[in-house]
Structure formats: structure tokens, C-alpha cells
Scaffold this motif. Structure first.
Motif, PDB file in Angstrom:
ATOM      1  N   ARG A   1      -7.355   5.804  -4.655  1.00  0.00           N
ATOM      2  CA  ARG A   1      -8.303   5.513  -3.572  1.00  0.00           C
ATOM      3  C   ARG A   1      -7.564   5.049  -2.322  1.00  0.00           C
ATOM      4  N   ASP A   2      -6.569   4.175  -2.503  1.00  0.00           N
ATOM      5  CA  ASP A   2      -5.788   3.699  -1.364  1.00  0.00           C
ATOM      6  C   ASP A   2      -5.083   4.861  -0.665  1.00  0.00           C
TER       7      ASP A   2
ATOM      8  N   GLU B   1     -12.943  11.043   9.888  1.00  0.00           N
ATOM      9  CA  GLU B   1     -13.327  11.140   8.478  1.00  0.00           C
ATOM     10  C   GLU B   1     -13.777   9.781   7.941  1.00  0.00           C
ATOM     11  N   ARG B   2     -13.125   8.696   8.398  1.00  0.00           N
ATOM     12  CA  ARG B   2     -13.542   7.354   7.966  1.00  0.00           C
ATOM     13  C   ARG B   2     -14.943   7.038   8.476  1.00  0.00           C
TER      14      ARG B   2
ATOM     15  N   ALA C   1     -17.402   8.972   6.408  1.00  0.00           N
ATOM     16  CA  ALA C   1     -17.552   8.401   5.064  1.00  0.00           C
ATOM     17  C   ALA C   1     -18.431   7.156   5.098  1.00  0.00           C
ATOM     18  N   ARG C   2     -18.236   6.301   6.123  1.00  0.00           N
ATOM     19  CA  ARG C   2     -19.076   5.104   6.240  1.00  0.00           C
ATOM     20  C   ARG C   2     -20.544   5.488   6.465  1.00  0.00           C
TER      21      ARG C   2
ATOM     22  N   GLN D   1       0.849  -1.191   0.000  1.00  0.00           N
ATOM     23  CA  GLN D   1       0.000   0.000   0.000  1.00  0.00           C
ATOM     24  C   GLN D   1       0.878   1.232   0.000  1.00  0.00           C
TER      25      GLN D   1
ATOM     26  N   ARG E   1      -5.862   8.066  -0.686  1.00  0.00           N
ATOM     27  CA  ARG E   1      -6.803   8.975  -0.020  1.00  0.00           C
ATOM     28  C   ARG E   1      -7.338   8.365   1.272  1.00  0.00           C
ATOM     29  N   ARG E   2      -7.568   7.048   1.260  1.00  0.00           N
ATOM     30  CA  ARG E   2      -8.028   6.393   2.488  1.00  0.00           C
ATOM     31  C   ARG E   2      -6.958   6.480   3.583  1.00  0.00           C
ATOM     32  N   SER E   3      -5.691   6.329   3.199  1.00  0.00           N
ATOM     33  CA  SER E   3      -4.624   6.378   4.199  1.00  0.00           C
ATOM     34  C   SER E   3      -4.460   7.774   4.782  1.00  0.00           C
TER      35      SER E   3
ATOM     36  N   GLU F   1      -7.018   9.764   5.451  1.00  0.00           N
ATOM     37  CA  GLU F   1      -8.194  10.101   6.256  1.00  0.00           C
ATOM     38  C   GLU F   1      -7.925   9.907   7.742  1.00  0.00           C
TER      39      GLU F   1
END
Length: 356
Positions: free
Chosen positions: A321-322, A332-333, A336-337, A267, A324-326, A328
Motif C-alpha cells: 500500500r505504501d 490520482e490521489r 482516490a480520496r 518508507q 502504491r501510494r508513493s 500515485e
């Protein structure tokens, strides 16, 4: 003052910038010495002085400082060591010099793992057999470029693989033109001689690739080392782990090589903007899209979709995407969920209304 024998340390990658940085460190001990991390074990650190390797321990205050920085010592780091005569000659690592480059990855839990430090060139090794995977190679390439390390793609098992010219043509179409690409048999010196331009005195290389790709075989050929090698599984061509820890090896021409275990997950340890910049062909075409915020999905006037290989474009989107997720935060996660749960619930309600 720290002891630094440039000629002795040159074969393990010492360069003038590192030597100058070490000279500015202030040490009260007269026995301080510059060494390089050659191996990281569970209970000790292997350090090399250019002539031999020794086991050392990390000073607790240094260990704490590294933890505060969310990092650890890695193979390739330059460190200051000091012998503690009161403890029967034990060797202590007292300082780490700031690395010029670091190749790292993020685990599934978001933790950063440094694979190698102070690297000049990354040899990205991929087999032309069942190991052949252009998407994985693009991921390796993106992260190496994000670390400001020169990539060289080495395609192994060219002597036994099928359709080598076709696979080379496919990669040359997908990869940036400035990235060197070679298909060789890693077991033979006359094949690997093509890598000599990156093996000059004081250069440090790292080998990255999956298990069974031929990294240990390449290390053995370049460095006259005696690392164990292993075959691949007959069922799927997947490699078995041979190298279990990163280690530093010296080459006859004055370069050194860091061999690494096979990478199962990778990643990005880079932000979205840095990763996007490594796909320079997509970035150049994106500038001519009709919309400035074009996502190259279904927007009209997109100049990227028709010009870039579809699988490469999907891989590019997945990397972003990976990344941007890292980036967050935990909050924020959660947000988003919650957002996607609301969207999904609304969609299900609309479906029920239509069926009534």
C-alpha cells in the motif's frame, strides 16, 4: 585524466568497476582526483582519498544537476575533485560517478532521501531487548533487497536479552532462508568475528537500524573507532540518538563501514512489483492460488493465508500500500480520496435507510 591510486583507495571501497568508470571521464584539469564522500555536513562535504579526509564544496553546476535528478550527494558516493589554487587551495567536487547501488527512503512528503551509495552489504542491526520488532526488520530487509544490496541480520545484546533461542526461531521462520542471521554481543571482537566473510578488502558495508540498537558499538568493535554510545530509556527500552550523521569508517581488514543515525520512519523507495519480489515465499505460494489476482484476504482457494505468518502477511500488504501510494500522481490521489468519500457517503445513506 583523473588521478586514481587504486592501492590507496582500495581500503575505502574502491572496486575495479568504479576505477574503470573514472578512467573514462574526460577532465581538462591535471589536478583532478578521485575521492569518496565520507560525510555530508550542512556547509561542506567530507571527502576521503584513502589516506586522509578533507572538506570540499560542491560545484554549483553539479549541485543544480543533482537537484534536477531529484538526488543529492550521499556518503559512499565516488566523486571527482579539483583543487582551486586561485581560491587559496579550496577543494571542489566537480563530478559524481553514477552509483552502483543506492539505499534510499521516501519521506512523508514523498521526497527521496539517499542513505548510502555504492554499498555491498547492509548489516541490519536490531536489539534483542525492547528494540525487537520483526515487522520493522522485514521492512528494512525488503528495501535493502530492492536496492540489490546483500542483507545480513545482526541481533545485538544477545548477552542480556531474554529468550534468545525463541526470538531467533521466530525470525528464522519469517525471514527468507538465504538471509544470514546472527545473535551477538556487538562490544566484543570474538563475537563480531562471525561477520568476517563480509569484511574483505574493498567491501563497503552500511549499518541500518533504530536508535539504541547497537550500531555505534558494532562500528567501534569492527573498526577500532571511538564513536560515542548511549543507553536506552528505562521506561520503554527505546534508544536515544547517538549517531547524528552518516559517516564512513575504515576497518583493519580493508573494508569500510557507513554508520547511520537511527531510523524512525522508513518508507519504501521501490515500486510495488519490486517489493513484492522480496517476499519470495509469498510470491511462490501466490502462484498456486485459485485466482490469479488473489489478494490473500478472504478469497477461496488462497494458498498463502494458511502457510504464511499472519503478521508477516499484514506487513506485506502494508508495504505494498505504501509503495502504491508513493507511485500515485497528485491527481490520482485526489481521485482516490473522492472515490472513498463517495463510498463512505453511500454507506452512511444506506445506514440511514435501514434505521427508518
Amino acid at each position: 585524466m583523473i588521478a586514481c591510486d587504486f592501492a590507496q583507495l582500495r581500503p575505502i571501497g574502491l572496486q575495479q568497476a568504479i576505477a574503470s568508470a573514472a578512467a573514462h571521464l574526460d577532465f581538462s584539469s591535471s589536478t583532478a582526483q578521485l575521492m569518496r564522500v565520507s560525510a555530508v555536513h550542512r556547509d561542506s562535504i567530507g571527502v576521503h582519498d584513502g589516506a586522509s579526509e578533507r572538506a570540499a564544496q560542491i560545484l554549483p553546476c553539479l549541485q543544480h544537476a543533482l537537484q534536477q535528478q531529484d538526488t543529492t550527494l550521499a556518503v559512499g558516493d565516488w566523486v571527482a575533485t579539483d583543487a582551486d589554487a586561485a581560491a587559496h587551495g579550496s577543494l571542489w567536487i566537480t563530478e559524481r560517478l553514477s552509483p552502483a547501488t543506492q539505499i534510499a527512503r521516501r519521506g512523508n512528503d514523498g521526497r527521496r532521501q539517499v542513505l548510502a551509495s555504492n554499498v555491498d552489504t547492509a548489516l541490519l542491526v536490531m536489539g534483542l531487548d525492547g528494540d525487537f520488532n520483526p515487522r520493522r526488520l522485514e521492512r528494512y530487509l525488503a528495501i535493502v533487497l530492492a536496492a540489490h544490496v546483500t542483507p545480513v541480520v545482526v541481533l545485538s545484546k544477545a548477552d542480556v536479552a531474554d529468550d534468545v533461542p525463541g526470538k531467533l526461531a521466530l525470525l528464522r521462520q519469517r525471514l527468507p532462508q538465504h538471509v544470514p542471521l546472527f545473535a551477538i554481543d556487538t562490544r566484543h571482537a570474538y563475537d563480531v568475528a562471525i561477520l568476517e566473510p563480509w569484511l574483505g578488502a574493498g567491501q563497503t558495508l552500511v549499518l541500518l537500524g533504530s536508535s539504541g540498537a547497537g550500531k555505534s558499538s558494532l562500528t567501534n568493535t569492527l573498526c577500532a573507532a571511538d564513536q560515542a554510545t548511549n543507553g536506552v530509556r528505562h521506561g520503554d527500552g527505546r534508544g536515544r540518538h547517538t549517531t547524528t550523521a552518516r559517516s564512513l569508517h575504515l576497518c583493519a581488514d580493508g573494508a569500510c563501514i557507513i554508520d547511520t543515525p537511527g531510523l524512525r520512519s522508513w518508507q519504501a523507495d521501490a515500486d510495488a512489483d519490486t517489493l513484492a519480489a522480496t517476499f519470495d515465499d509469498i510470491a511462490a505460494l501466490a502462484a498456486t492460488c485459485q485466482f490469479r489476482d488473489c489478494r490473500h484476504a478472504s478469497e477461496p482457494g488462497c494458498q498463502v493465508r494458511g502457510a504464511v505468518d499472519g503478521d508477516r502477511l499484514r506487513n506485506y500488504h502494508k508495504l505494498l500500500r505504501d509503495a502504491r501510494r508513493s507511485e500515485e500522481t497528485p491527481l490520482e490521489r485526489i481521485a482516490a480520496r473522492a472515490k472513498w468519500k463517495t463510498i463512505l457517503k453511500a454507506g452512511m445513506e444506506r445506514g440511514k435507510d435501514k434505521r427508518r
